[in-house]
Design an enzyme around this catalytic site. Sequence first.
Site, PDB file in Angstrom:
ATOM      1  N   GLY A  84      59.485 -19.552  92.095  1.00  0.00           N
ATOM      2  CA  GLY A  84      59.088 -18.887  93.333  1.00  0.00           C
ATOM      3  C   GLY A  84      59.473 -19.706  94.540  1.00  0.00           C
TER       4      GLY A  84
ATOM      5  N   GLN B 112      58.994 -22.947 102.943  1.00  0.00           N
ATOM      6  CA  GLN B 112      59.702 -24.059 102.298  1.00  0.00           C
ATOM      7  C   GLN B 112      61.137 -24.217 102.795  1.00  0.00           C
ATOM      8  OE1 GLN B 112      58.353 -22.550  98.263  1.00  0.00           O
ATOM      9  NE2 GLN B 112      58.460 -24.745  97.854  1.00  0.00           N
TER      10      GLN B 112
ATOM     11  N   CYS C 204      56.068 -27.801  92.245  1.00  0.00           N
ATOM     12  CA  CYS C 204      56.503 -27.219  93.515  1.00  0.00           C
ATOM     13  C   CYS C 204      57.861 -27.783  93.876  1.00  0.00           C
ATOM     14  CB  CYS C 204      55.490 -27.545  94.609  1.00  0.00           C
ATOM     15  SG  CYS C 204      55.917 -26.839  96.213  1.00  0.00           S
ATOM     16  N   LEU C 205      58.755 -26.904  94.307  1.00  0.00           N
ATOM     17  CA  LEU C 205      60.104 -27.344  94.698  1.00  0.00           C
ATOM     18  C   LEU C 205      60.056 -28.288  95.902  1.00  0.00           C
ATOM     19  CD1 LEU C 205      61.982 -23.959  94.237  1.00  0.00           C
ATOM     20  CD2 LEU C 205      62.234 -26.012  92.824  1.00  0.00           C
TER      21      LEU C 205
ATOM     22  N   HIS D  77      50.108 -19.529  94.730  1.00  0.00           N
ATOM     23  CA  HIS D  77      50.782 -20.751  95.186  1.00  0.00           C
ATOM     24  C   HIS D  77      51.680 -20.448  96.402  1.00  0.00           C
ATOM     25  CE1 HIS D  77      53.189 -24.570  94.095  1.00  0.00           C
ATOM     26  NE2 HIS D  77      54.001 -23.935  94.913  1.00  0.00           N
ATOM     27  N   GLU D  78      52.408 -19.333  96.345  1.00  0.00           N
ATOM     28  CA  GLU D  78      53.327 -18.992  97.448  1.00  0.00           C
ATOM     29  C   GLU D  78      52.560 -18.542  98.693  1.00  0.00           C
ATOM     30  OE1 GLU D  78      56.032 -20.118  96.811  1.00  0.00           O
ATOM     31  OE2 GLU D  78      56.210 -19.949  94.644  1.00  0.00           O
TER      32      GLU D  78
ATOM     33  N   HIS E 101      51.563 -21.468 100.572  1.00  0.00           N
ATOM     34  CA  HIS E 101      52.651 -22.012 101.406  1.00  0.00           C
ATOM     35  C   HIS E 101      52.695 -21.300 102.762  1.00  0.00           C
ATOM     36  CE1 HIS E 101      54.814 -24.951  99.001  1.00  0.00           C
ATOM     37  NE2 HIS E 101      55.000 -24.116  97.989  1.00  0.00           N
TER      38      HIS E 101
HETATM   39  O1  GNR Z   1      58.769 -23.430  90.229  1.00  0.00           O
HETATM   40  C1  GNR Z   1      57.569 -23.377  90.413  1.00  0.00           C
HETATM   41  N1  GNR Z   1      56.743 -23.372  89.325  1.00  0.00           N
HETATM   42  C2  GNR Z   1      55.382 -23.147  89.396  1.00  0.00           C
HETATM   43  C3  GNR Z   1      54.635 -23.429  88.265  1.00  0.00           C
HETATM   44  C4  GNR Z   1      53.284 -23.213  88.271  1.00  0.00           C
HETATM   45  C5  GNR Z   1      52.679 -22.713  89.401  1.00  0.00           C
HETATM   46  C6  GNR Z   1      53.407 -22.441  90.546  1.00  0.00           C
HETATM   47  C7  GNR Z   1      54.763 -22.649  90.546  1.00  0.00           C
HETATM   48  S1  GNR Z   1      55.699 -22.272  91.959  1.00  0.00           S
HETATM   49  C8  GNR Z   1      57.034 -23.375  91.778  1.00  0.00           C
HETATM   50  C9  GNR Z   1      58.101 -23.114  92.820  1.00  0.00           C
HETATM   51  C10 GNR Z   1      57.566 -23.391  94.203  1.00  0.00           C
HETATM   52  O2  GNR Z   1      57.456 -24.485  94.675  1.00  0.00           O
HETATM   53  N2  GNR Z   1      57.153 -22.381  94.892  1.00  0.00           N
HETATM   54  O3  GNR Z   1      56.604 -22.571  96.106  1.00  0.00           O
HETATM   55 NI    NI Z   2      55.712 -24.526  96.040  1.00  0.00          NI
END
Ligand code: GNR
Ligand code: NI
Length: 167
Positions: free
Chosen positions: A46, A51, A91-92, A133-134, A137
């Site tokens: 995601g 980001q 998270c990336l 999670h997104e 952000h």
């Molecule tokens: O790649 C991602 N894997 C993930 C694994 C568990 C819970 C959330 C995520 S999101 C993350 C990519 C990312 O940073 N999205 O903002």
């Molecule tokens: Ni993230």
Amino acid sequence: MSILRILQYPDPRLHTLAKPVAAVNEQVRKLVADMAETLYAAPGVGLAATQVDVHKQVIVIDISETRDQLHTFINPEILASSGVSDCEEGCLSVPGIFEKVKRAEQVTVRALDREGKLFTLDANGLLSVCIQHEIDHLKGKVFVEYLSRLKQARILNKLKKMQRKIM
Ligand code: GNR
Ligand code: NI
């Protein structure tokens, strides 16, 4: 299309509050296409516009193994949530860090798609966690902020060391 640069924690721009998209026009669709290309070039499921330093409420998610099932969420809103999940997140913007975070197990989300059409989706499992999670952000929140101060300090140290090595 272009691959966009992903901000790395603790970049203060990751704490910017994203604004709602007023109209899903060509400019927004170009952003979605660039975010999708950026996501597919990265080891992630995601990506939130925050980001890539664009402070609009736009999210792309693809949790499929084949990486051809893109979900686009514009102006997402959680309508309902239930249960508790304790999933290991990454998270990336925080490379190399994986920690468990408590989230809702199930969410009902309403958003606009790439055509500007309103849809409602019930999600559970990884998709549900990823949506939460997104959306964090977009609110300027990074998952490590749910962890203890000690864990956050250790993570900052580790990231500083890694960033020194690259530079
Ligand atoms: O790649 C991602 N894997 C993930 C694994 C568990 C819970 C959330 C995520 S999101 C993350 C990519 C990312 O940073 N999205 O903002
Ligand atoms: Ni993230």
